[in-house]
Design a protein around this motif. Sequence first.
Motif, PDB file in Angstrom:
ATOM      1  N   VAL A  27     -17.401  27.335  19.966  1.00  0.00           N
ATOM      2  CA  VAL A  27     -19.059  27.126  21.102  1.00  0.00           C
ATOM      3  C   VAL A  27     -18.160  27.107  22.624  1.00  0.00           C
ATOM      4  O   VAL A  27     -18.137  28.038  23.813  1.00  0.00           O
ATOM      5  CB  VAL A  27     -20.333  26.094  21.473  1.00  0.00           C
ATOM      6  CG1 VAL A  27     -20.267  26.189  22.579  1.00  0.00           C
ATOM      7  CG2 VAL A  27     -21.264  26.394  20.666  1.00  0.00           C
ATOM      8  N   LEU A  28     -17.234  26.416  22.314  1.00  0.00           N
ATOM      9  CA  LEU A  28     -15.709  26.485  23.197  1.00  0.00           C
ATOM     10  C   LEU A  28     -15.666  27.689  23.782  1.00  0.00           C
ATOM     11  O   LEU A  28     -14.738  28.054  24.462  1.00  0.00           O
ATOM     12  CB  LEU A  28     -14.856  24.927  23.094  1.00  0.00           C
ATOM     13  CG  LEU A  28     -15.511  23.966  23.551  1.00  0.00           C
ATOM     14  CD1 LEU A  28     -14.545  22.376  23.341  1.00  0.00           C
ATOM     15  CD2 LEU A  28     -16.097  23.473  24.760  1.00  0.00           C
ATOM     16  N   ALA A  40     -17.227  31.598  10.683  1.00  0.00           N
ATOM     17  CA  ALA A  40     -16.415  32.069  10.118  1.00  0.00           C
ATOM     18  C   ALA A  40     -14.749  32.617  10.498  1.00  0.00           C
ATOM     19  O   ALA A  40     -13.603  33.006   9.535  1.00  0.00           O
ATOM     20  CB  ALA A  40     -17.369  33.583   9.105  1.00  0.00           C
ATOM     21  N   THR A  41     -15.180  33.441  11.728  1.00  0.00           N
ATOM     22  CA  THR A  41     -14.059  33.986  11.905  1.00  0.00           C
ATOM     23  C   THR A  41     -12.671  32.796  12.488  1.00  0.00           C
ATOM     24  O   THR A  41     -11.477  32.954  11.650  1.00  0.00           O
ATOM     25  CB  THR A  41     -14.150  35.065  13.544  1.00  0.00           C
ATOM     26  OG1 THR A  41     -15.053  35.418  13.094  1.00  0.00           O
ATOM     27  CG2 THR A  41     -13.518  35.286  14.038  1.00  0.00           C
ATOM     28  N   LEU A  42     -13.661  31.915  13.215  1.00  0.00           N
ATOM     29  CA  LEU A  42     -12.388  31.024  13.224  1.00  0.00           C
ATOM     30  C   LEU A  42     -11.448  30.248  12.097  1.00  0.00           C
ATOM     31  O   LEU A  42     -10.898  30.023  12.219  1.00  0.00           O
ATOM     32  CB  LEU A  42     -13.088  30.180  14.221  1.00  0.00           C
ATOM     33  CG  LEU A  42     -12.263  28.080  14.099  1.00  0.00           C
ATOM     34  CD1 LEU A  42     -10.761  28.976  15.230  1.00  0.00           C
ATOM     35  CD2 LEU A  42     -13.072  27.235  14.971  1.00  0.00           C
ATOM     36  N   GLY A  43     -12.856  29.996  10.607  1.00  0.00           N
ATOM     37  CA  GLY A  43     -12.111  29.395   9.799  1.00  0.00           C
ATOM     38  C   GLY A  43     -10.971  30.490   9.075  1.00  0.00           C
ATOM     39  O   GLY A  43      -9.988  29.869   8.357  1.00  0.00           O
ATOM     40  N   ASN A  44     -11.316  32.201   9.252  1.00  0.00           N
ATOM     41  CA  ASN A  44     -10.774  32.459   8.508  1.00  0.00           C
ATOM     42  C   ASN A  44      -8.913  33.103   9.492  1.00  0.00           C
ATOM     43  O   ASN A  44      -7.915  33.058   9.114  1.00  0.00           O
ATOM     44  CB  ASN A  44     -10.956  34.170   8.714  1.00  0.00           C
ATOM     45  CG  ASN A  44     -12.908  34.465   7.401  1.00  0.00           C
ATOM     46  OD1 ASN A  44     -12.054  33.684   6.545  1.00  0.00           O
ATOM     47  ND2 ASN A  44     -13.200  34.782   8.280  1.00  0.00           N
ATOM     48  N   LEU A  57      -5.231  33.653  19.962  1.00  0.00           N
ATOM     49  CA  LEU A  57      -4.050  33.234  20.071  1.00  0.00           C
ATOM     50  C   LEU A  57      -4.295  32.158  21.407  1.00  0.00           C
ATOM     51  O   LEU A  57      -3.903  30.731  21.272  1.00  0.00           O
ATOM     52  CB  LEU A  57      -2.991  33.385  19.816  1.00  0.00           C
ATOM     53  CG  LEU A  57      -2.571  31.986  19.528  1.00  0.00           C
ATOM     54  CD1 LEU A  57      -2.677  31.092  18.839  1.00  0.00           C
ATOM     55  CD2 LEU A  57      -0.649  32.949  18.867  1.00  0.00           C
ATOM     56  N   MET A  58      -3.791  32.836  22.096  1.00  0.00           N
ATOM     57  CA  MET A  58      -3.387  32.712  23.785  1.00  0.00           C
ATOM     58  C   MET A  58      -5.182  31.981  23.911  1.00  0.00           C
ATOM     59  O   MET A  58      -4.905  30.931  24.775  1.00  0.00           O
ATOM     60  CB  MET A  58      -2.894  33.772  24.814  1.00  0.00           C
ATOM     61  CG  MET A  58      -1.698  33.951  24.340  1.00  0.00           C
ATOM     62  SD  MET A  58      -0.490  32.973  24.836  1.00  0.00           S
ATOM     63  CE  MET A  58       0.128  32.835  26.368  1.00  0.00           C
ATOM     64  N   LEU A  59      -5.832  32.584  24.870  1.00  0.00           N
ATOM     65  CA  LEU A  59      -7.686  31.898  24.673  1.00  0.00           C
ATOM     66  C   LEU A  59      -7.669  30.954  23.619  1.00  0.00           C
ATOM     67  O   LEU A  59      -8.434  29.971  24.335  1.00  0.00           O
ATOM     68  CB  LEU A  59      -8.495  33.248  24.185  1.00  0.00           C
ATOM     69  CG  LEU A  59      -8.370  33.575  25.255  1.00  0.00           C
ATOM     70  CD1 LEU A  59      -9.433  35.440  25.079  1.00  0.00           C
ATOM     71  CD2 LEU A  59      -8.748  33.590  26.683  1.00  0.00           C
ATOM     72  N   LEU A  60      -7.384  30.477  22.700  1.00  0.00           N
ATOM     73  CA  LEU A  60      -7.443  29.216  21.731  1.00  0.00           C
ATOM     74  C   LEU A  60      -6.994  28.122  22.573  1.00  0.00           C
ATOM     75  O   LEU A  60      -7.475  27.135  22.140  1.00  0.00           O
ATOM     76  CB  LEU A  60      -7.810  30.632  19.866  1.00  0.00           C
ATOM     77  CG  LEU A  60      -8.077  28.708  19.358  1.00  0.00           C
ATOM     78  CD1 LEU A  60      -9.204  28.090  19.349  1.00  0.00           C
ATOM     79  CD2 LEU A  60      -7.847  29.166  17.911  1.00  0.00           C
ATOM     80  N   THR A  61      -5.704  28.443  22.181  1.00  0.00           N
ATOM     81  CA  THR A  61      -4.482  27.225  22.295  1.00  0.00           C
ATOM     82  C   THR A  61      -4.939  26.223  24.112  1.00  0.00           C
ATOM     83  O   THR A  61      -5.117  25.766  23.906  1.00  0.00           O
ATOM     84  CB  THR A  61      -3.351  27.666  22.588  1.00  0.00           C
ATOM     85  OG1 THR A  61      -3.262  29.082  22.982  1.00  0.00           O
ATOM     86  CG2 THR A  61      -3.049  27.849  21.271  1.00  0.00           C
ATOM     87  N   ARG A  62      -5.688  27.953  24.793  1.00  0.00           N
ATOM     88  CA  ARG A  62      -6.082  27.430  26.015  1.00  0.00           C
ATOM     89  C   ARG A  62      -6.958  26.855  26.465  1.00  0.00           C
ATOM     90  O   ARG A  62      -7.172  25.254  26.718  1.00  0.00           O
ATOM     91  CB  ARG A  62      -6.147  28.568  27.321  1.00  0.00           C
ATOM     92  CG  ARG A  62      -5.157  28.746  27.753  1.00  0.00           C
ATOM     93  CD  ARG A  62      -5.415  30.672  28.622  1.00  0.00           C
ATOM     94  NE  ARG A  62      -5.236  30.380  29.944  1.00  0.00           N
ATOM     95  CZ  ARG A  62      -4.865  31.461  30.730  1.00  0.00           C
ATOM     96  NH1 ARG A  62      -5.752  31.942  30.381  1.00  0.00           N
ATOM     97  NH2 ARG A  62      -5.232  30.739  32.168  1.00  0.00           N
ATOM     98  N   VAL A  63      -7.686  26.681  25.074  1.00  0.00           N
ATOM     99  CA  VAL A  63      -9.000  26.079  25.118  1.00  0.00           C
ATOM    100  C   VAL A  63      -8.822  24.190  24.280  1.00  0.00           C
ATOM    101  O   VAL A  63      -9.277  23.602  24.685  1.00  0.00           O
ATOM    102  CB  VAL A  63      -9.994  26.722  23.685  1.00  0.00           C
ATOM    103  CG1 VAL A  63     -11.198  25.619  23.700  1.00  0.00           C
ATOM    104  CG2 VAL A  63     -10.425  27.649  24.496  1.00  0.00           C
TER     105      VAL A  63
END
Length: 79
Positions: A27-28, A40-44, A57-63
């Motif tokens: 959600v974030l 499922a995508t995040l889990g993969n 990766l850049m977006l997720l690490t910023r989150v």
Amino acid sequence: MTLLWFDYGKLKKLRRQLGLKQSEAVVLFNQFSGSDISAATLGNWENGRTNITVKDLMLLTRVYGVSDISRFFYEKAGD
């Protein structure tokens, strides 16, 4: 020659350290990025079943509040 490898398991470890469930992290991520990924995508990504793009990766690490992504890489000797 030394090669850099991505440690996918560190994505899961960081999410858990932050006290986030996969569904909460998704959600974030989707709110921050305007994307529509699934749990499922995040889990993969976390399990290395599919590759994460540099952009994601850049977006997720910023989150997750990470500014230095080098912690997700490790060196491995090559041929």
